[in-house]
Design a protein around this motif. Structure first.
Motif, mmCIF file in Angstrom:
data_model
loop_
_atom_site.group_PDB
_atom_site.id
_atom_site.type_symbol
_atom_site.label_atom_id
_atom_site.label_comp_id
_atom_site.label_asym_id
_atom_site.label_seq_id
_atom_site.Cartn_x
_atom_site.Cartn_y
_atom_site.Cartn_z
ATOM 1 N N GLU A 80 52.468 42.561 48.491
ATOM 2 C CA GLU A 80 52.112 41.352 47.748
ATOM 3 C C GLU A 80 52.650 41.414 46.323
ATOM 4 O O GLU A 80 53.276 40.480 45.832
ATOM 5 N N TYR A 137 52.804 31.723 44.417
ATOM 6 C CA TYR A 137 51.794 32.064 45.422
ATOM 7 C C TYR A 137 52.380 33.095 46.371
ATOM 8 O O TYR A 137 53.607 33.218 46.509
ATOM 9 N N TYR A 138 51.486 33.864 46.998
ATOM 10 C CA TYR A 138 51.937 34.894 47.934
ATOM 11 C C TYR A 138 52.317 34.270 49.261
ATOM 12 O O TYR A 138 51.547 33.488 49.841
ATOM 13 N N HIS A 154 47.287 31.441 47.545
ATOM 14 C CA HIS A 154 47.480 30.604 46.365
ATOM 15 C C HIS A 154 46.523 31.056 45.269
ATOM 16 O O HIS A 154 45.442 31.580 45.544
ATOM 17 N N LYS A 155 46.911 30.799 44.034
ATOM 18 C CA LYS A 155 46.102 31.235 42.903
ATOM 19 C C LYS A 155 45.217 30.103 42.415
ATOM 20 O O LYS A 155 45.627 28.942 42.412
ATOM 21 N N TYR A 299 43.279 35.162 43.426
ATOM 22 C CA TYR A 299 44.007 34.568 44.537
ATOM 23 C C TYR A 299 43.019 34.207 45.640
ATOM 24 O O TYR A 299 42.040 34.925 45.885
#
Length: 322
Positions: A80, A137-138, A154-155, A299
């Motif tokens: 990540e 976002y991851y 998403h943050k 997150y």
């Protein structure tokens, strides 16, 4: 003393270690990655490394996890954060190219465009706010600790919140008052949820967590934070929850970008408050969000629209730890 000619010979590089975890040894910050000095990404990335690692170590310390689960947790952290480092590297390199233009003609055009834009009323404010937006976002990755089908990865941006009375507080300060590894948010909608509805749905969430044998130091519905999507001033939510179950101890928070007189805040904070969008949290979670599981690095693990989706999210959460 370094002369001008020596400065022109300097070359910058971006480097990332191939592996951040070996058995019980982890590297973070400058030990794991190096950036050119354009944007302050080095220290920021190091802090993000530490926060993302911290809640995972917290889980490892609280739970009796198998060795392979621990390895997956730490591998997920590595993969990540590598996404974050790659994004920061791209930003740094763009900044570097802008700052270090060798062509006098291109540098003149750059400076002229910047001066022109800054001379137009409102443009500087707009570009500053745009620059503050964190759209990273991851993306799905091996051992990633989120549920991608429910907006996981998403943050959640920071905003201003308040209770029914008292000053505004930054949402980070509100959400992380408890000691749970993850924060459970319930998004109340004044058009759909009555007092009794909120109490009943939180009870259902408690039963799901209990049936999944989720340790209450990890996620707890009893310490859930209720966020009012719109204005709940006329509805006494706390009374409904207390009547439904005296075991609940919820705090109810509202969106808050009011006048300085109403909050009692120092007027010098006014410019800072304008940097925050009161609608940002609602837009990130979506109009139909009900239950949100938030990681301590801000997150999202999942955003569930109803109790069935919340049960699916807890099932996925359970599978990542077994």
């Amino acid at each position: 003393m370094m002369n001008h000619r020596s400065l022109n010979a300097i070359r910058f590089a971006a480097l990332v270690a191939n592996k951040w975890v070996i058995r019980r040894t982890m590297i973070i910050g400058d030990a794991a990655h190096v950036f050119p000095p354009f944007g302050g990404e080095g220290i920021a990335a190091g802090l993000r490394d530490a926060i993302a690692l911290g809640w995972r170590l917290d889980l490892i310390g609280k739970l009796d996890l198998k060795t392979d689960v621990i390895e997956k947790l730490l591998n997920g952290w590595n993969l990540e954060r590598r996404q974050g480092i790659d994004e920061a590297t791209r930003t740094t390199m763009v900044n570097g190219r802008m700052v270090n233009m060798r062509s006098p003609v291109l540098a003149f055009l750059r400076n002229s465009v910047i001066k022109l834009l800054w001379a137009i009323p409102g443009v500087a404010e707009y570009l500053t706010q745009k620059a503050m937006c964190d759209e990273f976002y991851y993306k799905p990755c091996q051992d990633g600790f989120f549920l991608e089908s429910q907006r996981g990865g998403h943050k959640l941006s920071q905003t201003w919140l308040r209770q029914r009375s008292g000053p505004c507080r930054l949402s980070d300060d509100v959400l992380f008052m408890g000691k749970q590894s993850f924060i459970l948010l319930f998004i109340a909608d004044d058009e759909k949820d009555s007092d009794d509805d909120i109490g009943a749905q939180l009870k259902e969430a408690e039963l799901i967590l209990h049936d999944a044998n989720i340790n209450n130091t990890v996620i707890s519905s009893r310490q859930a934070v209720i966020l009012a999507r719109r204005c709940f001033e006329e509805i006494d939510l706390s009374a409904g929850v207390q009547k439904d179950s005296s075991a609940f101890s919820h705090s109810i928070y509202f969106s808050c970008i009011p006048s300085m007189e109403a909050t009692g805040m120092d007027p010098s904070a006014a410019p800072l408050m304008r940097r925050y969008n009161k609608r940002s949290m609602g837009s990130e979670l979506g109009r139909n969000a009900s239950f949100v599981i938030l990681r301590r690095d801000l997150y999202l693990f999942s955003v569930s629209r109803n109790i069935d989706e919340f049960q699916e999210a807890i099932g996925h959460f359970q599978s990542l730890l077994s």
